[in-house]
Write an enzyme that holds these catalytic residues in place. Structure first.
Site, PDB file in Angstrom:
ATOM      1  N   GLU A 133      -9.847  31.695 -34.884  1.00 11.73           N
ATOM      2  CA  GLU A 133     -10.362  30.331 -34.965  1.00 11.73           C
ATOM      3  C   GLU A 133     -11.220  29.996 -33.743  1.00 11.73           C
ATOM      4  O   GLU A 133     -10.955  29.026 -33.023  1.00 11.73           O
ATOM      5  CB  GLU A 133      -9.218  29.327 -35.138  1.00 11.73           C
ATOM      6  CG  GLU A 133      -8.500  29.507 -36.470  1.00 11.73           C
ATOM      7  CD  GLU A 133      -7.488  28.412 -36.768  1.00 11.73           C
ATOM      8  OE1 GLU A 133      -7.059  27.715 -35.840  1.00 11.73           O
ATOM      9  OE2 GLU A 133      -7.118  28.262 -37.946  1.00 11.73           O
TER      10      GLU A 133
ATOM     11  N   GLU B 292      -5.489  32.201 -43.732  1.00 13.59           N
ATOM     12  CA  GLU B 292      -4.247  31.539 -43.321  1.00 13.59           C
ATOM     13  C   GLU B 292      -4.050  30.290 -44.162  1.00 13.59           C
ATOM     14  O   GLU B 292      -4.998  29.553 -44.423  1.00 13.59           O
ATOM     15  CB  GLU B 292      -4.343  31.016 -41.878  1.00 13.59           C
ATOM     16  CG  GLU B 292      -4.128  31.996 -40.783  1.00 13.59           C
ATOM     17  CD  GLU B 292      -4.194  31.294 -39.414  1.00 13.59           C
ATOM     18  OE1 GLU B 292      -3.802  30.118 -39.286  1.00 13.59           O
ATOM     19  OE2 GLU B 292      -4.675  31.945 -38.485  1.00 13.59           O
TER      20      GLU B 292
HETATM   21  C1  GAL Z   1      -3.954  28.050 -37.117  1.00 11.17           C
HETATM   22  C2  GAL Z   1      -3.925  29.191 -36.129  1.00 11.17           C
HETATM   23  C3  GAL Z   1      -2.614  29.957 -36.193  1.00 11.17           C
HETATM   24  C4  GAL Z   1      -1.454  28.992 -36.145  1.00 11.17           C
HETATM   25  C5  GAL Z   1      -1.623  27.994 -37.275  1.00 11.17           C
HETATM   26  C6  GAL Z   1      -0.523  26.997 -37.373  1.00 11.17           C
HETATM   27  O1  GAL Z   1      -4.927  27.127 -36.850  1.00 11.17           O
HETATM   28  O2  GAL Z   1      -4.973  30.097 -36.361  1.00 11.17           O
HETATM   29  O3  GAL Z   1      -2.553  30.861 -35.112  1.00 11.17           O
HETATM   30  O4  GAL Z   1      -1.417  28.332 -34.916  1.00 11.17           O
HETATM   31  O5  GAL Z   1      -2.804  27.278 -37.089  1.00 11.17           O
HETATM   32  O6  GAL Z   1      -0.745  26.089 -38.421  1.00 11.17           O
END
Ligand code: GAL
Length: 682
Positions: free
Chosen positions: A167, A325
């Protein structure tokens, strides 16, 4: 002048390098952080991954300081062991470069790499992405590690995908330090050629801000000032390019040692993003997104659909994209982090797949017990395999396996498109504007929602996209619009299509300068704006269609268009609020007010009817329907977001249950069906 790495980005190559999709069938898995666990847990991990059907994990995201334990001292032993273990169990690796997490020895030795905010306050070490994107010191250390990582595992058969950093921009999207200032000046020199050209573009004669030499140009520092809009927009663009340049530097090192595809996880939701991802997408082999629904958003399923449509629009020609994710339940960074409801995990994951993702990955595999994210949900929750989440995770793995034949297919061609531009969003939301609380995402989502509720597919595309194949093109609040994009929009009604433009579109040039009349879309719209009437907090204006407007109204002058809706109260009473100009077979609409949902809905209903836009299915609002089409046939995804069963005219074999349906199929409350439509070859 301090040294800085260049933020000037070369043009993207002709297309992604040819590669095999990282997994056989759809990808399933998530971030795997074995470093948080004793060795014996890893065996349980791979056993349970097999049970859930996991075939791809993202490894190493935060591992830098755990491998490079001191400057130049590398301990690969544990990493080698994890890679070997995953490989032995047939689990593919999405190998992350760990540059989102600089080791603490690096921050101690080189505190100058820490980014500074607009007030020049230096971010403390720790956290994530605590580095200035233009720092040559950081870049040197980062690339040294990436080189070692790529040399060691670049040709390992388990490594199927590269995940550059994490990110990028989520923590270091803007840095205002002296190094960044120097990089910004170089970036400006490449864009404008001379200080005079910068003065001209930004209109620095105002307030006597004319620059005599490059050294005089600074980032828009200070949170309370009113930066020149040209300076502001160029600093946003530079900041996006600086991070993209970092990504490209890592990618360059990786591709010297590996043929696996390279990507980075974006954070694309509604509204303006922290960086201009549309300009990043062509530099990735697969476009990848992280998407988290907001617990307090009653329309979060539509937010998810909007993000999916946006990813698809950005990855045109680079299909499919990948959901890198999302969550099985509660995140830990919102105010009140609630679990997902039963069935929501599958609806969310399959909603992304419906819109073109060839997989569904989560943050993260096993719930952490310590550290900042100890209360974040995971595929394997604290309560382990007896949990509801685990049962749904195993079930989802089965669903994705059952959908393997969908892999590589494309989402059906949409006949509607919405043009969305992060630069326009930045411009709308910053500086001394007629209304300082307008939010770019509001219009985007309201118009998208009206189509989503009617099961009308809408591509969400960046400027520069060929609009020729679309019957309906929406251009909400495109404050900054360049001539070429204006031309593409103007061409829509000219060739028989329907164009809808909403307030504050086309007002500024890419430099941020306000255009003088006639407006760039005035001829095609047959209407122009004489004056802005933003409304005060709580103030309401009625329209003659019965709806009530808040936030934004305008005095509009007709010049060839007819008024479809008029203002009914305020000093604008009797004046046009929504206009339409017939242009041959086509038409051009202008919406001068921030219409409430019901008002948008009425206009959208007419647009769908006039344009004869096909609905994927005809169903009640709350039923989502998307079709994917491939060489072997078509698959209809039906998601029921309501709490009652819904019936839809459709036929085929539900791949999730193996049952045949038709001519009417019932989608259970909160459920999903994926129909292999008649004629498809498995
Ligand atoms: C994302 C991040 C992950 C984790 C996740 C939690 O933005 O890439 O590493 O922190 O959020 O929701």
């Amino acid at each position: 002048m301090p040294d800085a790495v260049s933020a000037v980005v070369p043009a993207a190559g002709p297309g992604p390098r040819p590669f095999a999709w990282p997994t056989e069938g759809l990808s399933y898995g998530g971030d795997y952080n074995p470093e948080q666990w004793p060795r014996e847990v890893w065996d349980e991990d791979v056993r349970l991954m097999a049970e859930a059907g996991v075939n791809l994990v993202t490894l190493g995201v935060f591992s830098w300081g755990l491998v490079e334990t001191a400057d130049g001292v590398l301990d690969w032993a544990w990493f080698d062991e994890v890679v070997a273990l995953l490989h032995a169990h047939g689990i593919g690796i999405d190998l992350a470069t760990p540059t989102a997490a600089p080791p603490s020895w690096l921050h101690t030795a080189h505190p100058e790499v820490l980014p500074r905010d607009a007030d020049l306050y230096q971010q403390p070490p720790g956290g994530r992405l605590a580095w200035c994107p233009s720092s040559p010191v950081f870049r040197r250390y980062a690339l040294r590690f990436v080189d070692a990582l790529a040399r060691r595992y670049g040709r390992h058969p388990a490594v199927r995908l590269w995940h550059v950093s994490n990110e990028l921009g989520g923590g270091n999207a803007r840095c205002y330090c002296d190094v960044s200032a120097a990089a910004f000046r170089d970036w400006l020199a490449a864009r404008y050629g001379s200080v005079d050209a910068v003065n001209e573009a930004w209109g620095t004669a105002q307030w006597g801000h004319r620059f005599g030499a490059w050294e005089e140009i600074l980032p828009p520092r200070g949170k309370h000032g009113a930066p020149n809009p040209g300076l502001f927009l160029d600093y946003e663009r530079y900041s996006s390019d600086a991070l993209l340049a970092h990504y490209l530097a890592e990618k360059d090192v990786i591709t010297r040692h590996s043929d696996a595809p390279v990507t980075t996880n974006m954070m694309v939701g509604p509204g303006a993003q922290v960086v201009d991802y549309a300009s990043w997408a062509p530099h990735t082999d697969v476009v990848a997104n992280d998407h988290y629904t907001l617990v307090d958003d009653p329309d979060r399923e539509q937010d998810l659909a909007f993000a999916g449509d946006r990813m698809r629009g950005m990855s045109a020609g680079r299909r499919p994209w990948l959901l890198m994710e999302h969550s099985t339940g509660a995140p830990s960074w919102q105010q009140r982090n609630r679990a997902k409801d039963p069935g929501e995990i599958a609806r969310n994951a399959l909603g992304h797949v419906a819109r073109g993702s060839d997989g569904a990955l989560f943050f993260q595999w096993r719930a952490s017990t310590a550290g900042a994210e100890q209360f974040h949900s995971a595929m394997l929750p604290h309560s382990g395999t007896r949990s509801r989440v685990w049962r749904e995770v195993v079930e989802l793995g089965g669903h994705l396996r059952a959908l393997a034949e969908v892999q590589g297919s494309a989402v059906e061609r949409a006949r509607a498109a919405m043009v969305v531009d992060d630069v326009a969003g930045w411009a709308l939301q910053h500086g001394l504007k007629p209304h300082r609380s307008l939010r770019y995402g509001r219009e985007l989502r309201t118009w998208h929602r009206a189509l989503w509720e009617r099961q009308v597919l809408c591509d969400v595309v960046p400027p520069g996209t060929d609009l020729d194949g679309y019957d309906l093109v929406l251009a909400p609040t495109l404050l900054v619009l360049d001539d070429a994009e204006a031309e593409r929009l103007r061409a829509v009604p000219a060739r028989g299509g329907t164009l809808l433009v909403t307030y504050l579109s086309g007002v500024c040039e890419p430099t941020g300068r306000v255009r003088r009349g006639p407006g760039v879309l005035e001829d095609v719209l047959g209407a122009w704006t004489d004056e802005y009437y933003p409304l005060q907090a709580g103030e309401q204006v009625r329209l003659d269609d019965g709806s009530t407007v808040e936030d934004w109204t305008e005095r509009v002058v007709l010049d060839g268009a007819e008024a479809v809706v008029r203002y009914a109260t305020s000093s604008l009473a009797g004046g046009p609020a929504v206009t339409r100009r017939a242009a041959g077979e086509g038409s051009a609409w202008y919406v001068s007010a921030a219409l409430p949902r019901a008002g948008v809905d009425r206009v959208a209903a007419r647009l769908v009817e006039d344009t004869r836009l096909p609905r994927t299915v005809e169903a009640d609002p709350g039923v989502e329907a998307v079709r994917r089409v491939g060489d072997r046939g078509s698959w209809l995804f039906l998601l029921n977001h309501t709490d009652a069963d819904r019936s839809v005219r459709a036929a085929g074999t539900d791949l999730l249950t193996g049952t045949d349906h038709g001519p009417v199929v019932t989608v259970p409350a909160g459920g999903v069906r994926v129909l292999r439509e008649p004629g498809a070859r498995p």
